[in-house]
Scaffold this motif. Structure first.
Motif, PDB file in Angstrom:
ATOM      1  N   HIS A  18       0.826  -1.205   0.000  1.00 21.42           N
ATOM      2  CA  HIS A  18       0.000   0.000   0.000  1.00 21.42           C
ATOM      3  C   HIS A  18       0.863   1.259   0.000  1.00 21.42           C
ATOM      4  CE1 HIS A  18      -3.297   2.663   1.094  1.00 21.42           C
ATOM      5  NE2 HIS A  18      -2.515   3.174   2.033  1.00 21.42           N
ATOM      6  N   VAL A 119       3.171  -2.082   6.005  1.00 21.90           N
ATOM      7  CA  VAL A 119       2.104  -1.132   6.305  1.00 21.90           C
ATOM      8  C   VAL A 119       0.788  -1.734   5.814  1.00 21.90           C
ATOM      9  CG1 VAL A 119       1.197   1.105   5.571  1.00 21.90           C
ATOM     10  CG2 VAL A 119       3.592   0.901   6.211  1.00 21.90           C
ATOM     11  N   ALA A 123      -7.107  -0.415   8.842  1.00 21.79           N
ATOM     12  CA  ALA A 123      -6.795  -0.336  10.266  1.00 21.79           C
ATOM     13  C   ALA A 123      -6.903  -1.688  10.959  1.00 21.79           C
ATOM     14  CB  ALA A 123      -7.771   0.637  10.926  1.00 21.79           C
ATOM     15  N   ARG A 170      -3.560  16.648   5.222  1.00 23.14           N
ATOM     16  CA  ARG A 170      -3.596  15.459   6.084  1.00 23.14           C
ATOM     17  C   ARG A 170      -4.466  15.663   7.312  1.00 23.14           C
ATOM     18  NH1 ARG A 170       0.129  11.582   5.390  1.00 23.14           N
ATOM     19  NH2 ARG A 170       1.840  12.171   4.053  1.00 23.14           N
ATOM     20  N   TRP A 193      -0.621   7.004  13.489  1.00 21.90           N
ATOM     21  CA  TRP A 193       0.409   7.873  12.925  1.00 21.90           C
ATOM     22  C   TRP A 193       0.661   7.452  11.492  1.00 21.90           C
ATOM     23  CZ3 TRP A 193       2.149   4.956  17.309  1.00 21.90           C
ATOM     24  CH2 TRP A 193       3.139   4.006  17.087  1.00 21.90           C
ATOM     25  N   ASP A 196       4.047   8.012   6.244  1.00 18.64           N
ATOM     26  CA  ASP A 196       4.951   8.927   5.540  1.00 18.64           C
ATOM     27  C   ASP A 196       6.185   9.168   6.428  1.00 18.64           C
ATOM     28  OD1 ASP A 196       6.297  11.201   4.614  1.00 18.64           O
ATOM     29  OD2 ASP A 196       4.451  12.094   3.829  1.00 18.64           O
ATOM     30  N   TYR A 199       6.364  12.578   8.118  1.00 16.84           N
ATOM     31  CA  TYR A 199       5.243  13.146   8.881  1.00 16.84           C
ATOM     32  C   TYR A 199       5.104  12.419  10.218  1.00 16.84           C
ATOM     33  CZ  TYR A 199       1.137  15.951   9.592  1.00 16.84           C
ATOM     34  OH  TYR A 199       0.259  16.884  10.098  1.00 16.84           O
ATOM     35  N   GLY A 202       0.970  12.430  15.087  1.00 14.83           N
ATOM     36  CA  GLY A 202      -0.132  11.461  15.033  1.00 14.83           C
ATOM     37  C   GLY A 202      -1.199  11.889  16.019  1.00 14.83           C
ATOM     38  N   GLY A 225       3.737   2.975  10.000  1.00 11.83           N
ATOM     39  CA  GLY A 225       2.634   3.735  10.575  1.00 11.83           C
ATOM     40  C   GLY A 225       1.382   2.908  10.474  1.00 11.83           C
ATOM     41  N   ARG A 227      -3.091   2.522  11.839  1.00 12.36           N
ATOM     42  CA  ARG A 227      -4.208   2.917  12.704  1.00 12.36           C
ATOM     43  C   ARG A 227      -4.703   1.720  13.479  1.00 12.36           C
ATOM     44  NH1 ARG A 227      -5.206   7.033   8.629  1.00 12.36           N
ATOM     45  NH2 ARG A 227      -5.956   8.872   9.705  1.00 12.36           N
TER      46      ARG A 227
HETATM   47  N1  WAQ Z   1      -9.166   3.469   6.767  1.00 10.89           N
HETATM   48  C1  WAQ Z   1      -8.446   2.750   7.643  1.00 10.89           C
HETATM   49  N2  WAQ Z   1      -7.131   2.900   7.789  1.00 10.89           N
HETATM   50  C2  WAQ Z   1      -6.515   3.772   7.007  1.00 10.89           C
HETATM   51  C3  WAQ Z   1      -7.201   4.572   6.053  1.00 10.89           C
HETATM   52  C4  WAQ Z   1      -8.595   4.379   5.948  1.00 10.89           C
HETATM   53  N3  WAQ Z   1      -9.330   5.068   5.071  1.00 10.89           N
HETATM   54  N4  WAQ Z   1      -6.306   5.373   5.421  1.00 10.89           N
HETATM   55  C5  WAQ Z   1      -5.112   5.094   5.964  1.00 10.89           C
HETATM   56  N5  WAQ Z   1      -5.224   4.114   6.901  1.00 10.89           N
HETATM   57  C6  WAQ Z   1      -4.165   3.525   7.712  1.00 10.89           C
HETATM   58  C7  WAQ Z   1      -3.179   2.788   6.830  1.00 10.89           C
HETATM   59  O1  WAQ Z   1      -2.675   1.687   7.563  1.00 10.89           O
HETATM   60  C8  WAQ Z   1      -2.074   3.794   6.653  1.00 10.89           C
HETATM   61  O2  WAQ Z   1      -0.823   3.156   6.508  1.00 10.89           O
HETATM   62  C9  WAQ Z   1      -2.113   4.551   7.972  1.00 10.89           C
HETATM   63  O3  WAQ Z   1      -3.486   4.553   8.366  1.00 10.89           O
HETATM   64  C10 WAQ Z   1      -1.597   5.961   7.889  1.00 10.89           C
HETATM   65  O4  WAQ Z   1      -2.276   6.633   6.840  1.00 10.89           O
HETATM   66  O5  WAQ Z   1      -1.357  16.519  11.935  1.00 10.89           O
HETATM   67  O6  WAQ Z   1      -1.487  10.920   7.219  1.00 10.89           O
HETATM   68  O7  WAQ Z   1      -2.784   8.536   5.377  1.00 10.89           O
HETATM   69  O8  WAQ Z   1      -3.353  16.125  12.775  1.00 10.89           O
HETATM   70  O9  WAQ Z   1      -0.361   8.072   6.099  1.00 10.89           O
HETATM   71  C11 WAQ Z   1      -2.398  12.067  11.274  1.00 10.89           C
HETATM   72  C12 WAQ Z   1      -2.043  13.390  11.905  1.00 10.89           C
HETATM   73  C13 WAQ Z   1      -1.856  11.854   9.880  1.00 10.89           C
HETATM   74  C14 WAQ Z   1      -2.543  14.578  11.138  1.00 10.89           C
HETATM   75  C15 WAQ Z   1      -2.240  10.480   9.470  1.00 10.89           C
HETATM   76  O10 WAQ Z   1      -2.107   8.837   7.793  1.00 10.89           O
HETATM   77  C16 WAQ Z   1      -2.414  15.831  12.008  1.00 10.89           C
HETATM   78  C17 WAQ Z   1      -1.901  10.128   8.049  1.00 10.89           C
HETATM   79  P1  WAQ Z   1      -1.820   8.086   6.419  1.00 10.89           P
END
Ligand code: WAQ
Ligand code: MG
Length: 265
Positions: A18, A119, A123, A170, A193, A196, A199, A202, A225, A227
């Protein structure tokens, strides 16, 4: 509300891993522009060029759309990621997650929650008491889909976030995702978290305290990272995953945004 809303979903991968994904709900007239933005992100924003990008478009039944508010936003500044993870554990236990489950979840995200430390696309679903993983596919997990800001409030919400220094896309996307998760049956809390490497902020979210940002939850450069959604042990997994994946949710109001505070132990 526009009666002809379309759910757009995108996910991009490379060699089966992914890279990134996106979820929108837009009016018919926005479909082409929003799809272009999504595909552009897949091709340019994922750090690597994907070898597969899946986009899907689906018309929604307007009667099925649920309106929810975004959670309140707090920001805890921490001196380093180790301190950030200790804070995450405290916030999770305050929300009703057992210390055992909270510790296990953080270890899991730190190690990469997918098979062989990869990754996940979605979630982890975790029993908030025992820490047992409940999702049936540990590579996919459960993907939260079919959610967005409601179009009429988007400009106001985006400018409020920008005024608070939270204008990064984000933040809005994670807030929308957390809003849907917090509105789901049987949810105790969420921790997240990004994957990326650049970034490191979290959050922990729970129904009472909302979206609690933590400015460092991993070391800069770390590509892992994910969820974890902590659930009430009485909850049935099918009901929860059906809601998270399929029930369309639009966020039509922003909660309170508190100024950042420094957290020291
Ligand atoms: N549903 C379930 N899990 C998801 C989804 C989704 N739609 N999109 C992403 N994930 C999971 C998946 O395992 C990704 O690897 C992981 O979450 C992280 O996704 O400053 O950018 O899109 O307030 O890389 C949070 C803090 C940023 C923002 C999170 O996550 C702030 C972020 P990413
Ligand atoms: Mg990502």
């Amino acid at each position: 509300m526009d009666s002809r809303l379309i759910s757009l979903r995108m996910r991009a991968s490379l060699c089966g891993h992914h890279l990134c994904g996106a979820e929108r709900i837009v009016a018919e007239g926005e479909v082409v522009a929003a799809t272009t933005t999504m595909v552009t992100r897949a091709m340019q924003g994922a750090g690597a060029l994907p070898d597969e990008v899946h986009c899907s478009l689906e018309r929604l039944d307007p009667a099925s759309i649920r309106l929810v508010s975004l959670p309140d936003v707090a920001t805890f500044e921490v001196s380093d990621w180790q301190s950030g993870r200790r804070l995450a554990k405290q916030l999770l236990t305050r929300a009703g997650v057992s210390l055992e489950a909270a510790s296990f979840a953080l270890e899991l995200l730190a190690a990469g929650p997918g098979p062989d430390g990869t990754v996940m696309r979605g979630a982890v679903i975790m029993n908030a008491r025992t820490g047992e993983r409940l999702e049936t596919d540990a590579g996919r997990g459960v993907r939260v889909s079919r959610m967005d800001l409601e179009a009429s409030v988007r400009p106001a919400i985006e400018s409020m976030l920008a005024a608070a220094g939270l204008g990064h896309h984000r933040v809005a996307e994670a807030l929308v995702l957390a809003a849907k998760v917090l509105s789901a049956p049987g949810i105790v809390a969420e921790v997240c978290w990004s994957d990326d490497p650049a970034y490191i902020t979290g959050y922990v979210a729970d129904p009472q305290y909302g979206y609690q940002r933590i400015t460092a939850l991993k070391e800069s450069g770390d590509p892992r990272g994910g969820r974890v959604f902590f659930v009430d042990p009485e909850m049935t997994l099918d009901t929860l995953s059906d809601y998270l994946e399929f029930r369309p949710v639009l966020c039509n109001a922003l909660g309170r945004i508190s100024p950042p505070t420094f957290w020291s132990e």
